[in-house]
Design a protein around this motif. Sequence first.
Motif, PDB file in Angstrom:
ATOM      1  N   UNK A  36       0.871  -1.057  -0.090  1.00  0.00           N
ATOM      2  CA  UNK A  36      -0.077   0.070  -0.215  1.00  0.00           C
ATOM      3  C   UNK A  36       0.944   1.156  -0.018  1.00  0.00           C
ATOM      4  N   UNK A  37       0.541   2.414  -0.803  1.00  0.00           N
ATOM      5  CA  UNK A  37       1.445   3.389  -0.963  1.00  0.00           C
ATOM      6  C   UNK A  37       1.695   4.145   0.346  1.00  0.00           C
ATOM      7  N   UNK A  38       0.459   4.117   1.372  1.00  0.00           N
ATOM      8  CA  UNK A  38       0.374   4.876   2.499  1.00  0.00           C
ATOM      9  C   UNK A  38       1.388   3.995   3.457  1.00  0.00           C
ATOM     10  N   UNK A  39       1.688   3.093   3.223  1.00  0.00           N
ATOM     11  CA  UNK A  39       2.988   2.074   3.912  1.00  0.00           C
ATOM     12  C   UNK A  39       4.219   2.542   3.436  1.00  0.00           C
ATOM     13  N   UNK A  40       4.418   2.554   2.043  1.00  0.00           N
ATOM     14  CA  UNK A  40       5.733   2.828   1.444  1.00  0.00           C
ATOM     15  C   UNK A  40       6.236   4.021   1.806  1.00  0.00           C
ATOM     16  N   UNK A  41       5.319   5.011   1.606  1.00  0.00           N
ATOM     17  CA  UNK A  41       5.872   6.481   2.207  1.00  0.00           C
ATOM     18  C   UNK A  41       5.607   6.716   3.541  1.00  0.00           C
ATOM     19  N   UNK A  42       6.666   7.249   4.168  1.00  0.00           N
ATOM     20  CA  UNK A  42       6.419   7.406   5.676  1.00  0.00           C
ATOM     21  C   UNK A  42       7.237   8.693   6.060  1.00  0.00           C
ATOM     22  N   UNK A  43       6.781   9.154   7.234  1.00  0.00           N
ATOM     23  CA  UNK A  43       7.387  10.383   8.046  1.00  0.00           C
ATOM     24  C   UNK A  43       8.933  10.351   8.038  1.00  0.00           C
ATOM     25  N   UNK A  44       9.425   9.145   7.798  1.00  0.00           N
ATOM     26  CA  UNK A  44      10.986   9.068   8.310  1.00  0.00           C
ATOM     27  C   UNK A  44      11.728   9.425   6.965  1.00  0.00           C
ATOM     28  N   UNK A  45      11.157   9.485   6.121  1.00  0.00           N
ATOM     29  CA  UNK A  45      11.856   9.721   4.872  1.00  0.00           C
ATOM     30  C   UNK A  45      13.023  11.025   4.876  1.00  0.00           C
ATOM     31  N   UNK A  46      12.363  12.049   5.451  1.00  0.00           N
ATOM     32  CA  UNK A  46      13.105  13.158   5.043  1.00  0.00           C
ATOM     33  C   UNK A  46      14.299  13.149   6.079  1.00  0.00           C
ATOM     34  N   UNK A  47      14.376  12.353   7.149  1.00  0.00           N
ATOM     35  CA  UNK A  47      15.419  12.254   8.331  1.00  0.00           C
ATOM     36  C   UNK A  47      16.499  11.366   7.668  1.00  0.00           C
ATOM     37  N   UNK A  48      16.027  10.439   6.857  1.00  0.00           N
ATOM     38  CA  UNK A  48      17.047   9.481   6.185  1.00  0.00           C
ATOM     39  C   UNK A  48      18.119   9.934   5.513  1.00  0.00           C
TER      40      UNK A  48
END
Length: 303
Positions: A36-48
Amino acid sequence: MNPDGPFQVVAVDYAGSLEALRAVREAVFVLEQQVPADLELDALDPRCRHVLARDAAGLPIGTARLAPDGRIGRMAVLRAWRGRGVGSALLHALLRLAREDGRDRVTLHAQAGAIAFYQRHGFTPVGERFVEAGIEHLAMERRLDRPLAVEDRAGAVAITTAIVAAARRRLWIYSRELDPGLYDHPRVVEALRGFGTAGLGGEARILLQDAAAVQRAHAPLIGLAQRLSSVFAFREVADPVDRTYPSAFIANDAGGYYFRSLGHRFDGEAGHDARGRARQLAGAFDEVWERARPCSELRALGL
């Protein structure tokens, strides 16, 4: 997109490369694996910290990320590029970032089908398998404060491909007779072709103990070197003392090395950010290189 061509892996800024990162991850995770797209994209991305693989035309073909807690994730390679060393290059780029951050270990959740891949790169299982986003996974970790143990041909191919891909402008290869099963493997040959055609003024020096055996075997690297003679150079060990050397290795100018104490075997040790060890091997190599015989017979076309 040419899945037979060279590729490059670089660390990228998340905001500036968001479109490219999402293009790969949506193709692999959302469309192919039905995550599911809402699981693949998460709020952690910008911090990685993110790494991106691009083909010769600059198109995105693979990506991965390193989270603030040292967890590797979102490893994705487009289907056409799988089995060509892109995944290994992405993984080792993240390992270099982790070392830059001073980490002594990294972790990841490996999909069941990728467990063997991570094991070849020094990761060990932690706990039992579990289901995440509808896919079976296994938690794994790798220590970064010790050399990577290479145990078999698959591991040798993976580490050699990664070392070639990470080289900036210099490669040193010491081999008895170009190790059948390693330097004739399509992934290794392709990585060397990418190094030779990168246009960065690179040089790969190759020391052999038995040039005649290499010539008889019609090793693929000979043909590549003939077409890229300004990049690849062969010499054969001539000094009787040098000929008793039992080991083999490859090293690059980015701190990567793979050393085998017994050159006819694949088991050995490796490192990706071991500049002292890589410099030591390169220095020993260059001393023998100066005494060695140029292999002019390997430069002639039509072997």
